[in-house]
Design a protein around this motif. Structure first.
Motif, PDB file in Angstrom:
ATOM      1  N   ALA A 168      39.909  37.207  34.672  1.00 26.77           N
ATOM      2  CA  ALA A 168      39.832  38.667  34.777  1.00 26.77           C
ATOM      3  C   ALA A 168      38.819  39.059  35.847  1.00 26.77           C
ATOM      4  O   ALA A 168      37.796  38.383  36.036  1.00 26.77           O
ATOM      5  N   GLY A 169      39.109  40.127  36.546  1.00 26.04           N
ATOM      6  CA  GLY A 169      38.182  40.598  37.563  1.00 26.04           C
ATOM      7  C   GLY A 169      36.878  41.058  36.934  1.00 26.04           C
ATOM      8  O   GLY A 169      36.883  41.860  35.999  1.00 26.04           O
ATOM      9  N   LEU A 170      35.773  40.547  37.419  1.00 25.94           N
ATOM     10  CA  LEU A 170      34.468  40.899  36.873  1.00 25.94           C
ATOM     11  C   LEU A 170      33.742  41.839  37.827  1.00 25.94           C
ATOM     12  O   LEU A 170      33.657  41.567  39.024  1.00 25.94           O
ATOM     13  N   PRO A 171      33.217  42.945  37.314  1.00 27.47           N
ATOM     14  CA  PRO A 171      32.446  43.841  38.186  1.00 27.47           C
ATOM     15  C   PRO A 171      31.150  43.175  38.628  1.00 27.47           C
ATOM     16  O   PRO A 171      30.678  42.224  37.987  1.00 27.47           O
ATOM     17  N   HIS A 172      30.591  43.654  39.702  1.00 23.00           N
ATOM     18  CA  HIS A 172      29.312  43.162  40.203  1.00 23.00           C
ATOM     19  C   HIS A 172      28.283  44.282  40.064  1.00 23.00           C
ATOM     20  O   HIS A 172      28.589  45.449  40.334  1.00 23.00           O
ATOM     21  N   ALA A 191      31.090  47.089  33.074  1.00 20.72           N
ATOM     22  CA  ALA A 191      32.318  46.398  32.691  1.00 20.72           C
ATOM     23  C   ALA A 191      32.944  46.966  31.419  1.00 20.72           C
ATOM     24  O   ALA A 191      34.119  46.698  31.139  1.00 20.72           O
ATOM     25  N   ASN A 192      32.151  47.720  30.666  1.00 19.30           N
ATOM     26  CA  ASN A 192      32.594  48.232  29.368  1.00 19.30           C
ATOM     27  C   ASN A 192      33.042  47.078  28.460  1.00 19.30           C
ATOM     28  O   ASN A 192      34.083  47.131  27.812  1.00 19.30           O
ATOM     29  N   SER A 197      31.864  39.213  24.441  1.00 18.37           N
ATOM     30  CA  SER A 197      33.162  39.105  25.114  1.00 18.37           C
ATOM     31  C   SER A 197      33.209  37.899  26.041  1.00 18.37           C
ATOM     32  O   SER A 197      32.189  37.475  26.598  1.00 18.37           O
ATOM     33  N   PRO A 198      34.394  37.318  26.243  1.00 17.33           N
ATOM     34  CA  PRO A 198      34.536  36.197  27.184  1.00 17.33           C
ATOM     35  C   PRO A 198      34.106  36.582  28.598  1.00 17.33           C
ATOM     36  O   PRO A 198      33.566  35.752  29.334  1.00 17.33           O
ATOM     37  N   GLU A 199      34.348  37.834  28.957  1.00 10.22           N
ATOM     38  CA  GLU A 199      33.992  38.286  30.300  1.00 10.22           C
ATOM     39  C   GLU A 199      32.470  38.298  30.498  1.00 10.22           C
ATOM     40  O   GLU A 199      31.972  37.872  31.551  1.00 10.22           O
TER      41      GLU A 199
END
Length: 267
Positions: A168-172, A191-192, A197-199
């Motif tokens: 999944a795309g991860l914010p920076h 990221a909310n 979470s896995p993210e």
């Protein structure tokens, strides 16, 4: 009651072990404590140049076993066990799992930074201890400070693993702070995503890998005699141990030191 026979057997076994350790020390050129698998009190420890990308990949994978600080230490010291030997062979890497979550979950300094600064000081540390780091800013102290500043300014995570746990795309986000609470908190908001979470986990694994990559780059420069620090010493700038972005958390209630070198110079 004291057992003379048992004592004699123990003494013979102990003496044999000491003899073997001393013999190995002579063959290896190491002090007997290191030869017997005990950490050495000699400082700094030997360093062999490592590959930053390989080190980052190891740290990324190790995060899922030892988390942030343990991952950084395991990557660098684990490789040095094989490449440099000596004191690294007995170093208790897994012990540093406690750095998870900003030390035991308290959200203080990011574990990856705590691990990184420990590694740097073990390798780059001065040949002898000085009275105070306040008076003696060695490369180890300044390199650690440089990594702290780099982390605070970086658009994290920087490193992208070859085989990420989540695609999944991860914010920076930029933390503007070395604190776990702020770094993770800002990312979670962007990221909310919740803490479990896995993210979020993958984000922190990539952060540990990013820090490892940067530390190895700097250590390699130092090994080549090309390191020129960009590190600053905050107490000299602010007259108090500080991050420089006090208002972000303290608001108007910023601790003020009783005396200021800047004010003294101004007057």
């Amino acid at each position: 009651m004291f057992d003379n026979k048992l004592s004699r057997r123990g003494f013979i076994a102990g003496a044999s072990a000491l003899a073997v350790g001393a013999a190995y020390a002579q063959l290896s050129g190491l002090p007997s404590a290191e030869a017997k698998g005990q950490p050495s009190e000699r400082w700094p420890w030997p360093y062999v140049k490592l590959d930053p990308a390989t080190s980052a990949e190891i740290a990324y994978k190790e995060w899922y076993r030892l988390y942030c600080g343990g991952a950084v230490i395991s990557s660098i010291f684990g490789q040095l066990r094989e490449k440099a030997g000596g004191p690294y062979k007995a170093f208790p890497i897994d012990h540093f799992i406690y750095l998870e979550g900003g030390t035991c979950g308290w959200g203080t300094i990011c574990g990856s930074l705590a691990g990184a600064t420990m590694v740097i000081n073990m390798i780059v540390g001065p040949e002898k201890l000085e009275p105070s780091v306040w008076e003696n800013h060695t490369d180890a102290i300044l390199m650690g400070s440089e990594v702290m500043q780099w982390y605070s300014d970086a658009n994290m995570p920087v490193f992208v693993p070859k085989n990420p746990k989540t695609t999944a795309g991860l914010p920076h986000t930029v933390s503007h702070s070395p604190l776990c609470h702020i770094s993770v908190g800002k990312w979670m908001k962007a990221a909310n995503k919740p803490l479990g979470s896995p993210e979020r986990k993958d984000r922190c694994a990539r952060v540990a890998a990013s820090v490892t990559y940067r530390v190895v780059e700097l250590l390699n420069e130092w090994k080549d005699g090309k390191y020129e620090t960009k590190g600053l010493f905050p107490p000299e700038e602010y007259d108090i141990t500080a991050q420089g972005n006090c208002e972000e958390c303290h608001g108007s209630n910023v601790p003020t030191p009783p005396s200021s070198k800047k004010r003294e110079k101004a007057s």
